[in-house]
Write a protein that holds these residues in place. Structure first.
Motif, PDB file in Angstrom:
ATOM      1  N   ILE A 125       1.040  -1.627  -0.204  1.00  0.00           N
ATOM      2  CA  ILE A 125       0.024   0.374   0.325  1.00  0.00           C
ATOM      3  C   ILE A 125       0.838   1.270  -0.287  1.00  0.00           C
ATOM      4  N   TYR A 126       2.230   1.539   0.769  1.00  0.00           N
ATOM      5  CA  TYR A 126       3.022   2.449   0.788  1.00  0.00           C
ATOM      6  C   TYR A 126       3.466   2.886  -0.643  1.00  0.00           C
ATOM      7  N   GLY A 127       3.913   1.540  -1.221  1.00  0.00           N
ATOM      8  CA  GLY A 127       4.430   1.748  -2.984  1.00  0.00           C
ATOM      9  C   GLY A 127       3.824   2.012  -3.494  1.00  0.00           C
ATOM     10  N   LEU A 128       2.066   1.812  -3.282  1.00  0.00           N
ATOM     11  CA  LEU A 128       1.123   2.597  -4.683  1.00  0.00           C
ATOM     12  C   LEU A 128       0.780   3.530  -3.823  1.00  0.00           C
ATOM     13  N   LEU A 129       1.001   4.115  -2.883  1.00  0.00           N
ATOM     14  CA  LEU A 129       1.233   6.223  -2.663  1.00  0.00           C
ATOM     15  C   LEU A 129       1.986   6.407  -3.125  1.00  0.00           C
ATOM     16  N   PHE A 134       5.173  10.379  -5.187  1.00  0.00           N
ATOM     17  CA  PHE A 134       7.003  10.808  -5.191  1.00  0.00           C
ATOM     18  C   PHE A 134       7.111  10.587  -7.070  1.00  0.00           C
ATOM     19  N   VAL A 135       6.128   9.284  -7.363  1.00  0.00           N
ATOM     20  CA  VAL A 135       7.023   8.961  -9.111  1.00  0.00           C
ATOM     21  C   VAL A 135       5.818  10.601  -9.824  1.00  0.00           C
ATOM     22  N   TYR A 136       4.105  10.482  -9.662  1.00  0.00           N
ATOM     23  CA  TYR A 136       3.707  11.081 -10.315  1.00  0.00           C
ATOM     24  C   TYR A 136       3.249  12.628 -10.106  1.00  0.00           C
ATOM     25  N   ASP A 137       3.549  12.945  -9.622  1.00  0.00           N
ATOM     26  CA  ASP A 137       2.635  13.998  -8.380  1.00  0.00           C
ATOM     27  C   ASP A 137       4.135  15.168  -8.452  1.00  0.00           C
ATOM     28  N   TRP A 138       5.344  14.102  -7.346  1.00  0.00           N
ATOM     29  CA  TRP A 138       6.088  15.570  -7.734  1.00  0.00           C
ATOM     30  C   TRP A 138       7.131  15.143  -8.700  1.00  0.00           C
ATOM     31  N   SER A 139       6.951  13.805  -9.059  1.00  0.00           N
ATOM     32  CA  SER A 139       7.649  13.483 -10.643  1.00  0.00           C
ATOM     33  C   SER A 139      10.103  13.375  -9.934  1.00  0.00           C
ATOM     34  N   ALA A 147      13.084   5.249  -3.412  1.00  0.00           N
ATOM     35  CA  ALA A 147      12.443   4.579  -2.644  1.00  0.00           C
ATOM     36  C   ALA A 147      12.956   4.873  -1.267  1.00  0.00           C
ATOM     37  N   GLY A 148      14.002   5.644  -1.326  1.00  0.00           N
ATOM     38  CA  GLY A 148      13.961   5.791  -0.062  1.00  0.00           C
ATOM     39  C   GLY A 148      12.922   6.801   1.007  1.00  0.00           C
ATOM     40  N   LEU A 149      12.150   7.712   0.088  1.00  0.00           N
ATOM     41  CA  LEU A 149      11.366   8.242   0.879  1.00  0.00           C
ATOM     42  C   LEU A 149      10.016   7.384   1.608  1.00  0.00           C
ATOM     43  N   THR A 150       9.477   6.047   0.096  1.00  0.00           N
ATOM     44  CA  THR A 150       8.770   5.456   0.453  1.00  0.00           C
ATOM     45  C   THR A 150       8.429   4.557   1.317  1.00  0.00           C
ATOM     46  N   LEU A 151      10.361   3.709   1.866  1.00  0.00           N
ATOM     47  CA  LEU A 151      10.726   2.786   3.477  1.00  0.00           C
ATOM     48  C   LEU A 151      10.243   3.574   4.328  1.00  0.00           C
ATOM     49  N   ALA A 217       8.010  -5.442  -2.227  1.00  0.00           N
ATOM     50  CA  ALA A 217       6.915  -5.507  -2.545  1.00  0.00           C
ATOM     51  C   ALA A 217       7.078  -3.993  -3.236  1.00  0.00           C
ATOM     52  N   PRO A 218       6.914  -2.704  -1.641  1.00  0.00           N
ATOM     53  CA  PRO A 218       7.070  -1.448  -2.797  1.00  0.00           C
ATOM     54  C   PRO A 218       8.212  -0.751  -3.172  1.00  0.00           C
TER      55      PRO A 218
END
Ligand SMILES: Nc1ncnc2c1ncn2[C@@H]1O[C@H](COP(=O)(O)OP(=O)(O)OP(=O)(O)O)[C@@H](O)[C@H]1O
Ligand SMILES: [Mg+2]
Lengths: 305, 261
Positions: A125-129, A134-139, A147-151, A217-218
């Motif tokens: 779920i964190y991966g999807l968020l 991070f990937v789409y909105d903040w580019s 990855a670091g921010l996700t984890l 997974a994330p």
């Protein structure tokens, strides 16, 4: 005299349960440790033939004996660095704020329940968020930074909860002693609460990072690569200003993904690689723990319980 | 009563408690207390358990501000300023009026750092100043001889009585105007109690002392004035000899003779 006999019988009776528990506990611990040891040992033995210099300095390859974990171990190290740098200050600060500064009202209770629940949210779920944010909105790209921010998000609840518990465990008499001297709230935090709870907070951070280092997974969700034959840009440069943050934007892979990739191949040689990578991953976790023990030891010199 | 109060005030007050009420959320713990604290004297607060001695003492350094729901009414005037007023910063009050708690509560730091703490939070970092003031404070607290060779050891290595004297040194180092003591010897054996009483008698040359005590003997032994409290009210305040030899109030008599308490 008869009384004494009775007392002894009584003690014996009560000690029976004590002894039973001690024995059962010991037995269970031994079984657990043995299983763990056997599995780990097995992995080390299986992976041993590949644990040489080349394994660490080679990129992945289609031929098992040439394949290495260079991009994976560097990727994992960099991602963990970002995770720690992001999660520790934010998590510790949040914990301190919630425990010492925030008013104790329904809002605080709501936040507390939420933070505790967040610790149990499945990592994908964190991966999807992160993919959306991070990937789409903040580019930020499918990068080390993402990855670091996700984890970091993933382990933030653990860091917050352990910080709060560590601070709460400090006797109130010490707070009162400091306040009675005329200390400000921040001085109490800085001079007392943080130093006295540092060890427990660090333990929480390490538990969090140990979870993060094994997450797959994330990291796959946000687009980590499974096969990568180049390294992120070096953070140290020979020209002014000598440091660079380009590496944050680099595509990457991490150890568990590399392991999974090898495990899923049919050839036996790749299974050996996977075992070797697993052994390295365990060492990396132990390494983090060693750093924590060292830091705790260093800090304890200043605190004299 | 008025007459009797007037008789008592033959001293220079350092603080005046005026119509003081205190509430723990809904609970009215201090009820319209009025008395003056004499300068450079020992004033003892006595009374049965739960009568509000600790609560009253903790008003003097605004400790109640640390917890939500507590409320003061009325005032404690120090140099004519009501230190309970909202505009007065509790930190300022605590810098002028320090406190020694019932249970010794040294910081888990070295003996030196424990005493130096009050100076450090005020921004004092000069080693010579710290060394000198820490030594003075430890001497005032009669701990210097025992501690001078182990200043860098943990305060937790000290005995209970030594820890309490360390807490006294910590409270004295910043040269407060008033020092509050909340049953400082109740956790200690008679010998440690004795040494702390002795040092407190010596301290009154320098500071005003307000002390809560359970022990009437202690109050009789070394206090100059005594306030008797009962169920949140101040029943009687007078010279210690007067209170103990010829109390004006029936309830004071009853308490002193062990009929209530
Ligand atoms: N934090 C609190 N919240 C609510 N009520 C309190 C609180 N602390 C004390 N009280 C109540 O206020 C009253 C006075 O308590 P206080 O601690 O001042 O008594 P005391 O005279 O110091 O007693 P002792 O001699 O046993 O220490 C008591 O009835 C107590 O139950
Ligand atoms: Mg009390």
């Amino acid at each position: 005299m008869q009384n004494l006999v009775e007392i002894r019988r009584n003690i014996k009776q009560r000690q029976l349960f004590n002894n039973i528990f001690a024995l059962v506990g010991l037995f269970i611990i031994l079984v657990a440790i043995l299983i763990l040891l056997a599995l780990t040992l097995r992995m080390f033995i299986d992976g041993a033939p590949r644990l040489n210099w080349g394994f660490f300095s080679n990129f992945p390859s289609r031929r098992a004996e040439n394949a290495g974990i260079l991009s994976a171990w560097i990727g994992t190290t960099l991602v963990m660095l970002v995770t720690a740098v992001a999660a520790v200050p934010v998590g510790v600060a949040s914990g301190i704020y919630l425990e010492e500064y925030a008013k104790k009202n329904w809002l605080a209770d709501l936040i507390e329940i939420n933070v505790t629940n967040l610790a149990g949210v499945p990592s994908i779920i964190y991966g999807l968020l992160a993919l959306g944010l991070f990937v789409y909105d903040w580019s930020l790209g499918e990068s080390v930074l993402t990855a670091g921010l996700t984890l970091a998000l993933l382990i933030l609840p653990v860091v917050i909860v352990t910080t709060r518990e560590a601070i709460r465990a400090i006797p109130n008499s010490l707070r009162e002693a400091a306040y009675a001297m005329g200390a400000t709230k921040w001085q109490v935090v800085q001079d007392h609460l943080l130093p006295y709870s540092f060890g427990s907070i660090l333990t929480g951070v390490i538990i969090g990072l140990s979870r993060a280092i094994g997450e797959t997974a994330p990291v796959i969700t946000i687009g980590a690569l499974t096969f990568i034959a180049f390294l992120p840009d070096s953070p140290i440069k020979s020209e002014f200003p000598f440091i660079s943050f380009e590496w944050l934007k680099a595509p990457f892979t991490v150890m568990p993904i590399q392991m999974f990739n090898w495990v899923s191949r049919p050839q036996a040689d790749f299974q050996v690689n996977a075992a070797a990578a697993g052994a390295v991953l365990i060492f990396m976790t132990l390494g983090m723990n060693a750093v924590a023990i060292y830091l705790r030891y260093q800090l304890r010199k200043g605190i004299k319980w | 009563m008025v007459e009797q109060l007037e008789k008592a005030i033959d001293f220079q007050p350092v603080a005046e408690v005026k119509h003081l009420d205190f509430y723990y959320s809904g609970f009215h713990a201090i009820k319209n207390v009025n008395f003056d604290i004499p300068e450079k004297k020992v004033t003892a607060l006595i009374g049965p358990s739960g009568c509000g001695k600790t609560t009253l003492l903790r008003c003097f350094n605004r400790m109640h501000d640390l917890y939500p729901g507590n409320r003061y009414q009325g005032g404690i005037l120090v140099n004519g300023v009501n230190i309970l007023a909202k505009e007065v910063d509790p930190i300022e009050v605590r810098m002028r009026i320090s406190m020694v708690f019932q249970k010794p509560n040294p910081f888990p730091k070295s003996i030196f750092e424990n005493v130096a703490y009050g100076l450090r939070i005020r921004g004092e970092n000069s080693r010579t100043v710290l060394d000198e003031k820490v030594e003075d404070a430890l001497k005032s607290a009669a701990l210097w001889e025992e501690a001078k060779d182990r200043l860098n050891q943990s305060a937790y290595d000290l005995s209970g009585g030594q820890q309490q004297r360390l807490c006294i040194a910590r409270a004295l180092v910043t040269e407060p105007e008033i020092v509050l003591f909340d049953e400082p010897t109740s956790a200690l054996d008679p010998i440690a109690t004795n040494s702390i009483e002795e040092l407190m008698s010596g301290l009154k040359q320098k500071v005003t002392i307000l002390i809560v005590t359970h022990s009437m003997q202690q109050a009789a032994r070394f206090s100059d004035y005594t306030a008797f409290m009962y169920m949140g009210e101040l029943i009687e305040f007078d010279k210690t000899e007067t209170i103990f030899s010829q109390p004006a109030q029936k309830r004071t008599q009853d308490y002193l003779s062990g009929r209530i308490g």
